[in-house]
Design a protein around this motif. Structure first.
Motif, PDB file in Angstrom:
ATOM      1  N   CYS A   1       6.343  -8.894 -17.076  1.00  0.00           N
ATOM      2  CA  CYS A   1       6.935  -7.871 -17.939  1.00  0.00           C
ATOM      3  C   CYS A   1       8.168  -7.258 -17.276  1.00  0.00           C
ATOM      4  O   CYS A   1       9.185  -7.028 -17.933  1.00  0.00           O
ATOM      5  N   ARG A   2       8.091  -7.027 -15.981  1.00  0.00           N
ATOM      6  CA  ARG A   2       9.238  -6.485 -15.256  1.00  0.00           C
ATOM      7  C   ARG A   2      10.402  -7.467 -15.279  1.00  0.00           C
ATOM      8  O   ARG A   2      11.531  -7.107 -15.580  1.00  0.00           O
ATOM      9  N   ASP A   3      10.112  -8.736 -14.972  1.00  0.00           N
ATOM     10  CA  ASP A   3      11.166  -9.740 -14.937  1.00  0.00           C
ATOM     11  C   ASP A   3      11.734 -10.017 -16.321  1.00  0.00           C
ATOM     12  O   ASP A   3      12.889 -10.405 -16.450  1.00  0.00           O
ATOM     13  N   GLY A   4      10.918  -9.823 -17.346  1.00  0.00           N
ATOM     14  CA  GLY A   4      11.393  -9.980 -18.722  1.00  0.00           C
ATOM     15  C   GLY A   4      12.247  -8.812 -19.184  1.00  0.00           C
ATOM     16  O   GLY A   4      12.852  -8.863 -20.244  1.00  0.00           O
ATOM     17  N   GLY A   5      12.273  -7.746 -18.396  1.00  0.00           N
ATOM     18  CA  GLY A   5      13.133  -6.604 -18.684  1.00  0.00           C
ATOM     19  C   GLY A   5      12.530  -5.517 -19.539  1.00  0.00           C
ATOM     20  O   GLY A   5      13.217  -4.574 -19.911  1.00  0.00           O
ATOM     21  N   HIS A   6      11.244  -5.620 -19.841  1.00  0.00           N
ATOM     22  CA  HIS A   6      10.649  -4.625 -20.738  1.00  0.00           C
ATOM     23  C   HIS A   6       9.993  -3.462 -20.003  1.00  0.00           C
ATOM     24  O   HIS A   6       9.942  -2.357 -20.521  1.00  0.00           O
TER      25      HIS A   6
ATOM     26  N   ASP B   1       2.105   0.120 -21.931  1.00  0.00           N
ATOM     27  CA  ASP B   1       2.688   1.212 -22.706  1.00  0.00           C
ATOM     28  C   ASP B   1       3.071   0.625 -24.066  1.00  0.00           C
ATOM     29  O   ASP B   1       4.033  -0.140 -24.169  1.00  0.00           O
ATOM     30  N   PRO B   2       2.333   0.943 -25.119  1.00  0.00           N
ATOM     31  CA  PRO B   2       2.599   0.340 -26.431  1.00  0.00           C
ATOM     32  C   PRO B   2       3.972   0.697 -26.998  1.00  0.00           C
ATOM     33  O   PRO B   2       4.495  -0.019 -27.848  1.00  0.00           O
ATOM     34  N   GLU B   3       4.569   1.758 -26.527  1.00  0.00           N
ATOM     35  CA  GLU B   3       5.901   2.140 -27.008  1.00  0.00           C
ATOM     36  C   GLU B   3       6.980   1.239 -26.420  1.00  0.00           C
ATOM     37  O   GLU B   3       8.010   1.028 -27.033  1.00  0.00           O
ATOM     38  N   ARG B   4       6.747   0.698 -25.240  1.00  0.00           N
ATOM     39  CA  ARG B   4       7.730  -0.174 -24.583  1.00  0.00           C
ATOM     40  C   ARG B   4       7.465  -1.652 -24.851  1.00  0.00           C
ATOM     41  O   ARG B   4       8.367  -2.467 -24.767  1.00  0.00           O
ATOM     42  N   CYS B   5       6.224  -1.999 -25.160  1.00  0.00           N
ATOM     43  CA  CYS B   5       5.857  -3.399 -25.363  1.00  0.00           C
ATOM     44  C   CYS B   5       6.518  -3.930 -26.635  1.00  0.00           C
ATOM     45  O   CYS B   5       6.462  -3.288 -27.684  1.00  0.00           O
ATOM     46  N   VAL B   6       7.126  -5.123 -26.522  1.00  0.00           N
ATOM     47  CA  VAL B   6       7.788  -5.731 -27.683  1.00  0.00           C
ATOM     48  C   VAL B   6       6.992  -6.906 -28.236  1.00  0.00           C
ATOM     49  O   VAL B   6       7.435  -7.581 -29.157  1.00  0.00           O
ATOM     50  N   GLY B   7       5.819  -7.165 -27.658  1.00  0.00           N
ATOM     51  CA  GLY B   7       4.972  -8.247 -28.153  1.00  0.00           C
ATOM     52  C   GLY B   7       5.505  -9.633 -27.851  1.00  0.00           C
ATOM     53  O   GLY B   7       5.269 -10.567 -28.608  1.00  0.00           O
ATOM     54  N   CYS B   8       6.214  -9.791 -26.734  1.00  0.00           N
ATOM     55  CA  CYS B   8       6.824 -11.084 -26.414  1.00  0.00           C
ATOM     56  C   CYS B   8       5.801 -12.124 -25.954  1.00  0.00           C
ATOM     57  O   CYS B   8       6.089 -13.311 -25.940  1.00  0.00           O
ATOM     58  N   ASN B   9       4.619 -11.673 -25.524  1.00  0.00           N
ATOM     59  CA  ASN B   9       3.518 -12.563 -25.170  1.00  0.00           C
ATOM     60  C   ASN B   9       3.664 -13.215 -23.788  1.00  0.00           C
ATOM     61  O   ASN B   9       2.859 -14.053 -23.420  1.00  0.00           O
ATOM     62  N   LEU B  10       4.693 -12.859 -23.030  1.00  0.00           N
ATOM     63  CA  LEU B  10       4.895 -13.450 -21.715  1.00  0.00           C
ATOM     64  C   LEU B  10       3.748 -13.105 -20.770  1.00  0.00           C
ATOM     65  O   LEU B  10       3.285 -13.958 -20.015  1.00  0.00           O
ATOM     66  N   CYS B  11       3.252 -11.894 -20.817  1.00  0.00           N
ATOM     67  CA  CYS B  11       2.150 -11.487 -19.947  1.00  0.00           C
ATOM     68  C   CYS B  11       0.914 -12.345 -20.209  1.00  0.00           C
ATOM     69  O   CYS B  11       0.239 -12.793 -19.272  1.00  0.00           O
ATOM     70  N   ARG B  12       0.631 -12.601 -21.466  1.00  0.00           N
ATOM     71  CA  ARG B  12      -0.531 -13.420 -21.828  1.00  0.00           C
ATOM     72  C   ARG B  12      -0.359 -14.857 -21.368  1.00  0.00           C
ATOM     73  O   ARG B  12      -1.316 -15.494 -20.920  1.00  0.00           O
TER      74      ARG B  12
END
Length: 70
Positions: A26-31, A45-56
């Motif tokens: 998430c850090r490396d993805g910039g979010h 943090d649901p306000e910052r999460c964009v749902g990119c799915n990289l963490c998963r």
């Protein structure tokens, strides 16, 4: 999708092995949407999460991280 149906990541604390790969992704993805709580527990943090799915994608534990409605 309308904003009301925004998807965000959710971590199952019972399955989490605290490797923190999700935090790095998430850090490396910039979010910067995943912070580390006490005892190395990641929290989204649901306000910052964009749902990119990289963490998963990088989580080594099957079904530990899921996408769900905000």
């Amino acid at each position: 999708l309308p904003y009301e149906s925004k998807m965000v990541s959710k971590i199952d604390p019972d399955k989490c092995v605290k490797c923190l790969q999700c935090v790095v992704a998430c850090r490396d993805g910039g979010h910067l949407a995943i912070k580390v709580k006490a005892e190395r527990t990641p929290e989204i943090d649901p306000e910052r999460c964009v749902g990119c799915n990289l963490c998963r994608c990088l989580c080594p534990v099957s079904d530990c991280i899921a996408l769900g409605n905000k």
